[in-house]
Design a protein around this motif. Sequence first.
Motif, PDB file in Angstrom:
ATOM      1  N   ASN A   1      -4.586  13.566  -4.251  1.00  0.00           N
ATOM      2  CA  ASN A   1      -3.486  12.669  -4.539  1.00  0.00           C
ATOM      3  C   ASN A   1      -3.749  12.333  -6.145  1.00  0.00           C
ATOM      4  O   ASN A   1      -4.392  11.580  -6.714  1.00  0.00           O
ATOM      5  N   ALA A   2      -2.849  13.462  -7.081  1.00  0.00           N
ATOM      6  CA  ALA A   2      -2.636  13.318  -8.426  1.00  0.00           C
ATOM      7  C   ALA A   2      -2.053  12.165  -8.910  1.00  0.00           C
ATOM      8  O   ALA A   2      -2.607  11.901  -9.922  1.00  0.00           O
TER       9      ALA A   2
ATOM     10  N   GLY B   1       0.969  -1.350  -0.055  1.00  0.00           N
ATOM     11  CA  GLY B   1       0.088   0.119   0.149  1.00  0.00           C
ATOM     12  C   GLY B   1       0.831   1.355   0.040  1.00  0.00           C
ATOM     13  O   GLY B   1       0.335   2.449   0.239  1.00  0.00           O
ATOM     14  N   THR B   2       1.986   1.100  -0.087  1.00  0.00           N
ATOM     15  CA  THR B   2       2.979   2.207  -0.072  1.00  0.00           C
ATOM     16  C   THR B   2       3.106   3.140  -1.306  1.00  0.00           C
ATOM     17  O   THR B   2       2.946   4.591  -1.379  1.00  0.00           O
ATOM     18  N   LEU B   3       2.892   2.393  -2.669  1.00  0.00           N
ATOM     19  CA  LEU B   3       2.649   3.202  -3.716  1.00  0.00           C
ATOM     20  C   LEU B   3       1.200   3.635  -4.068  1.00  0.00           C
ATOM     21  O   LEU B   3       0.226   2.808  -3.688  1.00  0.00           O
ATOM     22  N   PRO B   4       1.042   4.814  -4.699  1.00  0.00           N
ATOM     23  CA  PRO B   4      -0.171   5.307  -5.038  1.00  0.00           C
ATOM     24  C   PRO B   4      -0.869   4.373  -6.127  1.00  0.00           C
ATOM     25  O   PRO B   4      -0.467   3.767  -6.676  1.00  0.00           O
ATOM     26  N   ALA B   5      -2.337   4.251  -5.688  1.00  0.00           N
ATOM     27  CA  ALA B   5      -3.230   3.527  -6.322  1.00  0.00           C
ATOM     28  C   ALA B   5      -2.903   2.012  -6.069  1.00  0.00           C
ATOM     29  O   ALA B   5      -3.385   1.192  -7.144  1.00  0.00           O
ATOM     30  N   ASP B   6      -2.301   1.735  -5.199  1.00  0.00           N
ATOM     31  CA  ASP B   6      -1.997   0.143  -4.930  1.00  0.00           C
ATOM     32  C   ASP B   6      -3.369  -0.397  -4.490  1.00  0.00           C
ATOM     33  O   ASP B   6      -3.659  -0.444  -3.239  1.00  0.00           O
ATOM     34  N   ALA B   7      -4.001  -1.391  -5.447  1.00  0.00           N
ATOM     35  CA  ALA B   7      -5.128  -2.073  -4.976  1.00  0.00           C
ATOM     36  C   ALA B   7      -4.806  -3.391  -4.538  1.00  0.00           C
ATOM     37  O   ALA B   7      -5.942  -4.202  -4.393  1.00  0.00           O
ATOM     38  N   GLY B   8      -3.378  -3.889  -4.575  1.00  0.00           N
ATOM     39  CA  GLY B   8      -3.264  -5.178  -4.041  1.00  0.00           C
ATOM     40  C   GLY B   8      -3.397  -6.149  -5.195  1.00  0.00           C
ATOM     41  O   GLY B   8      -3.516  -7.292  -4.895  1.00  0.00           O
ATOM     42  N   CYS B   9      -3.592  -5.767  -6.343  1.00  0.00           N
ATOM     43  CA  CYS B   9      -3.837  -6.721  -7.535  1.00  0.00           C
ATOM     44  C   CYS B   9      -2.714  -7.166  -8.044  1.00  0.00           C
ATOM     45  O   CYS B   9      -1.856  -6.427  -9.045  1.00  0.00           O
ATOM     46  N   ASP B  10      -2.482  -8.395  -8.043  1.00  0.00           N
ATOM     47  CA  ASP B  10      -1.393  -9.191  -8.865  1.00  0.00           C
ATOM     48  C   ASP B  10      -1.530 -10.615  -8.529  1.00  0.00           C
ATOM     49  O   ASP B  10      -0.731 -11.258  -8.094  1.00  0.00           O
TER      50      ASP B  10
ATOM     51  N   ILE C   1       3.274   3.752 -15.482  1.00  0.00           N
ATOM     52  CA  ILE C   1       2.972   5.120 -15.835  1.00  0.00           C
ATOM     53  C   ILE C   1       3.240   5.427 -17.339  1.00  0.00           C
ATOM     54  O   ILE C   1       2.316   6.159 -17.740  1.00  0.00           O
ATOM     55  N   LYS C   2       4.209   5.063 -17.724  1.00  0.00           N
ATOM     56  CA  LYS C   2       4.641   5.308 -19.294  1.00  0.00           C
ATOM     57  C   LYS C   2       3.308   4.736 -20.162  1.00  0.00           C
ATOM     58  O   LYS C   2       2.866   5.618 -21.112  1.00  0.00           O
ATOM     59  N   HIS C   3       3.096   3.472 -19.826  1.00  0.00           N
ATOM     60  CA  HIS C   3       1.889   2.852 -20.684  1.00  0.00           C
ATOM     61  C   HIS C   3       0.677   3.393 -20.385  1.00  0.00           C
ATOM     62  O   HIS C   3      -0.300   3.693 -21.500  1.00  0.00           O
ATOM     63  N   ALA C   4       0.267   4.111 -19.121  1.00  0.00           N
ATOM     64  CA  ALA C   4      -0.712   4.497 -18.905  1.00  0.00           C
ATOM     65  C   ALA C   4      -0.920   6.047 -19.604  1.00  0.00           C
ATOM     66  O   ALA C   4      -1.985   6.443 -20.091  1.00  0.00           O
TER      67      ALA C   4
ATOM     68  N   GLU D   1      -3.701   9.934 -11.715  1.00  0.00           N
ATOM     69  CA  GLU D   1      -3.348   9.337 -12.772  1.00  0.00           C
ATOM     70  C   GLU D   1      -3.254   7.965 -13.270  1.00  0.00           C
ATOM     71  O   GLU D   1      -3.322   7.500 -14.283  1.00  0.00           O
ATOM     72  N   ILE D   2      -2.938   7.038 -12.252  1.00  0.00           N
ATOM     73  CA  ILE D   2      -2.935   5.620 -12.452  1.00  0.00           C
ATOM     74  C   ILE D   2      -4.267   5.138 -12.777  1.00  0.00           C
ATOM     75  O   ILE D   2      -4.552   4.302 -13.644  1.00  0.00           O
ATOM     76  N   TYR D   3      -5.284   5.773 -12.038  1.00  0.00           N
ATOM     77  CA  TYR D   3      -6.427   4.931 -12.065  1.00  0.00           C
ATOM     78  C   TYR D   3      -7.105   5.182 -13.507  1.00  0.00           C
ATOM     79  O   TYR D   3      -7.708   4.468 -14.229  1.00  0.00           O
ATOM     80  N   ASN D   4      -6.752   6.375 -13.714  1.00  0.00           N
ATOM     81  CA  ASN D   4      -7.461   7.053 -15.245  1.00  0.00           C
ATOM     82  C   ASN D   4      -6.559   6.391 -16.204  1.00  0.00           C
ATOM     83  O   ASN D   4      -7.036   6.093 -17.244  1.00  0.00           O
ATOM     84  N   GLY D   5      -5.187   6.059 -16.132  1.00  0.00           N
ATOM     85  CA  GLY D   5      -4.466   5.321 -17.068  1.00  0.00           C
ATOM     86  C   GLY D   5      -4.790   3.923 -17.095  1.00  0.00           C
ATOM     87  O   GLY D   5      -4.686   3.404 -18.287  1.00  0.00           O
ATOM     88  N   ARG D   6      -5.137   3.233 -16.144  1.00  0.00           N
ATOM     89  CA  ARG D   6      -5.490   1.967 -16.107  1.00  0.00           C
ATOM     90  C   ARG D   6      -6.852   1.784 -17.179  1.00  0.00           C
ATOM     91  O   ARG D   6      -7.140   0.802 -17.752  1.00  0.00           O
ATOM     92  N   LEU D   7      -7.681   2.626 -16.713  1.00  0.00           N
ATOM     93  CA  LEU D   7      -9.131   2.507 -17.422  1.00  0.00           C
ATOM     94  C   LEU D   7      -8.717   2.982 -19.071  1.00  0.00           C
ATOM     95  O   LEU D   7      -9.432   2.240 -19.754  1.00  0.00           O
ATOM     96  N   ALA D   8      -7.874   3.925 -19.280  1.00  0.00           N
ATOM     97  CA  ALA D   8      -7.311   4.186 -20.695  1.00  0.00           C
ATOM     98  C   ALA D   8      -7.005   2.924 -21.361  1.00  0.00           C
ATOM     99  O   ALA D   8      -7.055   2.770 -22.569  1.00  0.00           O
ATOM    100  N   MET D   9      -6.100   2.074 -20.787  1.00  0.00           N
ATOM    101  CA  MET D   9      -5.595   0.927 -21.278  1.00  0.00           C
ATOM    102  C   MET D   9      -6.288  -0.031 -21.411  1.00  0.00           C
ATOM    103  O   MET D   9      -6.497  -0.750 -22.600  1.00  0.00           O
ATOM    104  N   LEU D  10      -7.452  -0.268 -20.690  1.00  0.00           N
ATOM    105  CA  LEU D  10      -8.405  -1.082 -21.063  1.00  0.00           C
ATOM    106  C   LEU D  10      -9.444  -0.597 -22.264  1.00  0.00           C
ATOM    107  O   LEU D  10      -9.820  -1.303 -22.926  1.00  0.00           O
TER     108      LEU D  10
END
Length: 264
Positions: free
Chosen positions: A224-225, A52-61, A122-125, A229-238
């Motif tokens: 928390n910018a 949980g230390t990284l932003p937007a860490d949903a524990g998903c792996d 981040i780059k792919h997002a 950014e990560i959440y919007n980037g993940r949605l954009a990748m999908l």
Amino acid sequence: EKGPLINMLALLMMSPTLVDVFQSPAGSRSLAISMREAAYKPGAMSPLYLDGTLPADAGCDPLCLAALATPVGVEPQKLTSGSLFDRIVPFPWSVAAREKVMSARTPEEQRLTLEWMREAEIKHARLAMLAVVGWPLAEIINPFDALAYTGGRAPALFNGGLDAFTPFLVLVLGAAAYLELQTTDDVFQTWLNKPSDAYQNGGLGSSLGFDPLDLAGKLPAGYNANAAEIYNGRLAMLAITGFAVQESIWGSPVVQQTGVFFGR
């Protein structure tokens, strides 16, 4: 009666299993870490390395894909299970094997792995967020009916038509390679002296220091910018993946298939 009970407890505490848990060897990851509930799925537990230390860490792996990364500073490991895939696949092919690889890494190696993966995410997002806007705009504007040769669809690997833009793609790849070289030391954390000023101020994903409108200084307090950014980037990748697959299967522009979103 208390004597035998105390003796039994003393023997249990001296057993190798408990000693390994509470007194992990130097350089190995401690097992005495509380589990964290994952945010992406009710009832799922987050892997220990996603704390949980990284932003937007949903524990998903769930597939432990983080173990596939071996950035600078991480010792590559080769596990053999006796399977035929050990000879064919150049990486741990099973989830169990990848979990063993990740758990065997030291806390420092796990940190390097996760930060390297986050830089890639981040780059792919960011690329996906640009593409998810540019793709439908190209089909909506379509000046001079320039997309007629692809049936009005944006040029892509699935749709074809990329060969007509070869000179432009070469320029884009050259610019991308130049920018990538500017961030190599920050991504792999191989600094000769110290990280770049932008990286020190902004952290992961901020090596280029790109913020011409000073948006970071205009955000409300507590916003928390980085996570946004990560959440919007993940949605954009999908979304961009969906665009490509939809057009490949149905053979029509995505702006026509989902006109309610694009005013068609």
